[in-house]
Design a protein around this motif. Structure first.
Motif, PDB file in Angstrom:
ATOM      1  N   ILE A 120      -7.833   9.928  -2.714  1.00 32.62           N
ATOM      2  CA  ILE A 120      -7.183   9.598  -3.984  1.00 32.62           C
ATOM      3  C   ILE A 120      -5.703   9.943  -3.924  1.00 32.62           C
ATOM      4  CG2 ILE A 120      -7.091  10.146  -6.451  1.00 32.62           C
ATOM      5  CD1 ILE A 120     -10.119  10.506  -6.379  1.00 32.62           C
ATOM      6  N   THR A 121      -5.376  11.077  -3.282  1.00 34.58           N
ATOM      7  CA  THR A 121      -3.969  11.469  -3.099  1.00 34.58           C
ATOM      8  C   THR A 121      -3.212  10.411  -2.313  1.00 34.58           C
ATOM      9  OG1 THR A 121      -4.537  13.823  -3.141  1.00 34.58           O
ATOM     10  CG2 THR A 121      -2.415  13.232  -2.169  1.00 34.58           C
ATOM     11  N   LEU A 122      -3.828   9.939  -1.229  1.00 32.31           N
ATOM     12  CA  LEU A 122      -3.219   8.883  -0.423  1.00 32.31           C
ATOM     13  C   LEU A 122      -2.951   7.648  -1.268  1.00 32.31           C
ATOM     14  CD1 LEU A 122      -2.445   7.460   2.274  1.00 32.31           C
ATOM     15  CD2 LEU A 122      -4.878   6.876   2.518  1.00 32.31           C
ATOM     16  N   ALA A 123      -3.946   7.218  -2.030  1.00 31.67           N
ATOM     17  CA  ALA A 123      -3.813   6.010  -2.849  1.00 31.67           C
ATOM     18  C   ALA A 123      -2.724   6.160  -3.907  1.00 31.67           C
ATOM     19  CB  ALA A 123      -5.154   5.695  -3.515  1.00 31.67           C
ATOM     20  N   VAL A 124      -2.682   7.308  -4.557  1.00 36.46           N
ATOM     21  CA  VAL A 124      -1.691   7.544  -5.623  1.00 36.46           C
ATOM     22  C   VAL A 124      -0.275   7.593  -5.062  1.00 36.46           C
ATOM     23  CG1 VAL A 124      -0.877   9.188  -7.359  1.00 36.46           C
ATOM     24  CG2 VAL A 124      -3.319   8.685  -7.174  1.00 36.46           C
ATOM     25  N   VAL A 125      -0.103   8.296  -3.946  1.00 37.48           N
ATOM     26  CA  VAL A 125       1.230   8.404  -3.334  1.00 37.48           C
ATOM     27  C   VAL A 125       1.741   7.020  -2.913  1.00 37.48           C
ATOM     28  CG1 VAL A 125       2.544   9.295  -1.350  1.00 37.48           C
ATOM     29  CG2 VAL A 125       0.965  10.791  -2.578  1.00 37.48           C
ATOM     30  N   LEU A 126       0.884   6.233  -2.277  1.00 35.49           N
ATOM     31  CA  LEU A 126       1.275   4.881  -1.860  1.00 35.49           C
ATOM     32  C   LEU A 126       1.610   4.015  -3.066  1.00 35.49           C
ATOM     33  CD1 LEU A 126      -1.319   4.085   0.972  1.00 35.49           C
ATOM     34  CD2 LEU A 126       1.102   4.630   1.238  1.00 35.49           C
ATOM     35  N   TRP A 127       0.810   4.158  -4.120  1.00 39.53           N
ATOM     36  CA  TRP A 127       1.020   3.368  -5.332  1.00 39.53           C
ATOM     37  C   TRP A 127       2.340   3.728  -6.010  1.00 39.53           C
ATOM     38  CZ3 TRP A 127      -1.169   4.319 -10.758  1.00 39.53           C
ATOM     39  CH2 TRP A 127      -0.973   3.188 -11.554  1.00 39.53           C
ATOM     40  N   VAL A 128       2.608   5.028  -6.106  1.00 37.47           N
ATOM     41  CA  VAL A 128       3.875   5.479  -6.715  1.00 37.47           C
ATOM     42  C   VAL A 128       5.056   4.991  -5.879  1.00 37.47           C
ATOM     43  CG1 VAL A 128       5.308   7.504  -7.232  1.00 37.47           C
ATOM     44  CG2 VAL A 128       2.885   7.495  -7.859  1.00 37.47           C
ATOM     45  N   PHE A 129       4.907   5.061  -4.552  1.00 35.11           N
ATOM     46  CA  PHE A 129       5.989   4.612  -3.667  1.00 35.11           C
ATOM     47  C   PHE A 129       6.292   3.131  -3.862  1.00 35.11           C
ATOM     48  CE2 PHE A 129       6.901   2.255   0.256  1.00 35.11           C
ATOM     49  CZ  PHE A 129       8.195   2.706   0.485  1.00 35.11           C
ATOM     50  N   ILE A 130       5.257   2.289  -3.794  1.00 32.59           N
ATOM     51  CA  ILE A 130       5.488   0.851  -3.892  1.00 32.59           C
ATOM     52  C   ILE A 130       5.981   0.468  -5.294  1.00 32.59           C
ATOM     53  CG2 ILE A 130       3.149   0.140  -4.604  1.00 32.59           C
ATOM     54  CD1 ILE A 130       3.380  -2.174  -2.598  1.00 32.59           C
ATOM     55  N   SER A 131       5.549   1.215  -6.303  1.00 31.12           N
ATOM     56  CA  SER A 131       5.999   0.940  -7.683  1.00 31.12           C
ATOM     57  C   SER A 131       7.477   1.273  -7.851  1.00 31.12           C
ATOM     58  CB  SER A 131       5.169   1.759  -8.682  1.00 31.12           C
ATOM     59  OG  SER A 131       3.810   1.418  -8.612  1.00 31.12           O
ATOM     60  N   LEU A 132       7.879   2.448  -7.385  1.00 33.13           N
ATOM     61  CA  LEU A 132       9.269   2.881  -7.545  1.00 33.13           C
ATOM     62  C   LEU A 132      10.215   2.079  -6.665  1.00 33.13           C
ATOM     63  CD1 LEU A 132       8.879   6.775  -7.761  1.00 33.13           C
ATOM     64  CD2 LEU A 132       9.248   5.143  -9.624  1.00 33.13           C
ATOM     65  N   PHE A 133       9.790   1.820  -5.429  1.00 35.40           N
ATOM     66  CA  PHE A 133      10.652   1.065  -4.509  1.00 35.40           C
ATOM     67  C   PHE A 133      10.877  -0.352  -5.024  1.00 35.40           C
ATOM     68  CE2 PHE A 133      11.320  -1.889  -1.010  1.00 35.40           C
ATOM     69  CZ  PHE A 133      12.384  -1.290  -0.337  1.00 35.40           C
ATOM     70  N   SER A 134       9.798  -1.011  -5.440  1.00 32.34           N
ATOM     71  CA  SER A 134       9.932  -2.391  -5.925  1.00 32.34           C
ATOM     72  C   SER A 134      10.726  -2.454  -7.224  1.00 32.34           C
ATOM     73  CB  SER A 134       8.554  -3.032  -6.127  1.00 32.34           C
ATOM     74  OG  SER A 134       7.756  -2.267  -7.004  1.00 32.34           O
ATOM     75  N   LEU A 135      10.562  -1.458  -8.100  1.00 31.60           N
ATOM     76  CA  LEU A 135      11.322  -1.426  -9.348  1.00 31.60           C
ATOM     77  C   LEU A 135      12.811  -1.241  -9.064  1.00 31.60           C
ATOM     78  CD1 LEU A 135      11.217  -1.487 -12.425  1.00 31.60           C
ATOM     79  CD2 LEU A 135      10.888   1.004 -12.402  1.00 31.60           C
ATOM     80  N   TRP A 136      13.115  -0.340  -8.119  1.00 27.45           N
ATOM     81  CA  TRP A 136      14.522  -0.125  -7.725  1.00 27.45           C
ATOM     82  C   TRP A 136      15.114  -1.401  -7.139  1.00 27.45           C
ATOM     83  CZ3 TRP A 136      16.138  -0.542  -2.565  1.00 27.45           C
ATOM     84  CH2 TRP A 136      17.494  -0.274  -2.360  1.00 27.45           C
ATOM     85  N   TYR A 137      14.352  -2.067  -6.307  1.00 32.76           N
ATOM     86  CA  TYR A 137      14.835  -3.299  -5.650  1.00 32.76           C
ATOM     87  C   TYR A 137      15.099  -4.388  -6.691  1.00 32.76           C
ATOM     88  CZ  TYR A 137      15.057  -7.098  -2.201  1.00 32.76           C
ATOM     89  OH  TYR A 137      15.461  -8.138  -1.442  1.00 32.76           O
ATOM     90  N   ILE A 138      14.219  -4.491  -7.663  1.00 29.93           N
ATOM     91  CA  ILE A 138      14.366  -5.535  -8.698  1.00 29.93           C
ATOM     92  C   ILE A 138      15.544  -5.265  -9.611  1.00 29.93           C
ATOM     93  CG2 ILE A 138      13.251  -6.518 -10.761  1.00 29.93           C
ATOM     94  CD1 ILE A 138      10.544  -6.020  -9.234  1.00 29.93           C
ATOM     95  N   LEU A 139      15.785  -3.986  -9.922  1.00 27.76           N
ATOM     96  CA  LEU A 139      16.831  -3.620 -10.881  1.00 27.76           C
ATOM     97  C   LEU A 139      18.217  -3.417 -10.249  1.00 27.76           C
ATOM     98  CD1 LEU A 139      14.903  -1.084 -13.154  1.00 27.76           C
ATOM     99  CD2 LEU A 139      15.470  -3.491 -13.646  1.00 27.76           C
ATOM    100  N   LYS A 140      18.261  -3.339  -8.922  1.00 26.01           N
ATOM    101  CA  LYS A 140      19.543  -3.010  -8.271  1.00 26.01           C
ATOM    102  C   LYS A 140      20.586  -4.125  -8.470  1.00 26.01           C
ATOM    103  CE  LYS A 140      18.646  -4.929  -3.675  1.00 26.01           C
ATOM    104  NZ  LYS A 140      18.679  -4.721  -2.229  1.00 26.01           N
TER     105      LYS A 140
END
Length: 306
Positions: free
Chosen positions: A286-306
């Motif tokens: 579950i830790t693995l899944a959450v960390v990956l999910w948070v990473f892809i969410s934050l990275f993609s949000l940053w990329y979209i808003l930059k």
């Protein structure tokens, strides 16, 4: 008697979804509550229902889209798709080793997070010869995070004042399963729904190169590569709508029905979430899944808003 009652309640809730009295978050909640209160009378068939209903719904949504707009959307999202899939898979492999998680379980969770949730897990599992218990654990974790995403993403989207285009792109990249992507975008707006569906399905095509990578990484050569044929039908539906081969009242009805079927799909997804199975999973996956999910969410949000 209880089994008869559970079937009556089950079909009553599905009917309410089909009639449009229930929105996507509520459909998921009702499915989850149903599984807690009653014994799911169709538990063994639920994943097949989800599989076919989701694909049928997505194909139907194609009758509300236009070819050139769809191609432009796919082209615009290509770089973001490439970056997020590559980085998520690399991070997943590293974290699987660091957390000392079973390699096949870690790879399935990573694949589901990187591309398209349950569809990616179902495609990759036979290639790496994963056991049924491993597949169930990966699906259970992904479905849980999908449920959370359905509520969290629209709230964050409104808080950040994301445009329809930005939100559609973001949820298509950062939410695992197509059902929850469409469910989240459905409540955000028509444009968000169009973009989210298009980007998510173009992302699904990345299952093919990931399958080859998995075959090489696990040194297997007997796995069968699954071609997502429903995407071809989705594109065909877009072409039919773009050239007005069918009358508008028919395509409008098909799109409307597809949205209702998606609500049914979300209800069934909710009915498959098992707290007992998730407790048995342990914290590391579950830790693995959450960390990956948070990473892809934050990275993609940053990329979209930059």
């Amino acid at each position: 008697m209880k089994n008869v009652l559970s079937k009556i309640v089950y079909f009553t809730l599905i009917t309410l979804c089909l009639l449009g009295f229930i929105n996507s978050p509520l459909a998921l909640i009702l499915g989850f509550l149903f599984a807690i209160i009653f014994k799911n009378p169709f538990k063994q068939h639920s994943h097949k229902f989800i599989h076919y209903l989701l694909k049928l719904s997505v194909i139907g949504l194609g009758f509300g889209m236009y070819l050139f707009e769809t191609l432009e959307t796919s082209k615009t999202s290509f770089n973001l798709t490439l970056y997020t899939i590559t980085l998520t898979i690399v991070l997943g492999l590293i974290l699987t080793k660091v957390l000392k998680i079973d390699l096949k379980l870690g790879h399935l969770i990573t694949s589901g997070t990187a591309i398209c949730g349950g569809s990616a897990i179902a495609a990759i599992a036979p290639i790496i010869k994963a056991k049924s218990n491993t597949i169930s654990l990966a699906l259970g974790i992904v479905f849980l995070l999908n449920a959370v995403a359905l509520f969290v993403f629209p709230t964050i989207g409104h808080f950040l004042n994301l445009t329809q285009e930005q939100f559609g792109l973001w949820c298509a990249v950062a939410i695992h399963d197509t059902s929850s992507v469409v469910g989240a975008a459905l409540n955000y707006g028509e444009e968000a729904l169009r973009i989210a569906t298009t980007v998510k399905l173009s992302r699904t095509l990345w299952i093919i190169p990931l399958s080859f990578f998995s075959m090489l990484f696990f040194k297997t050569n007997q796995g069968k590569l699954k071609t997502p044929y429903f995407i071809v039908l989705f594109i065909l539906a877009i072409i039919i709508n773009s050239y007005q081969i069918l009358p508008p009242y028919i395509t409008t009805f098909i799109v409307s029905l597809s949205k209702r079927l998606l609500l049914v799909t979300l209800f069934i997804v909710g009915s498959t979430i098992s707290i007992k199975k998730l407790k048995a999973t342990g914290l590391k996956p579950i830790t693995l899944a959450v960390v990956l999910w948070v990473f892809i969410s934050l990275f993609s949000l940053w990329y979209i808003l930059k």
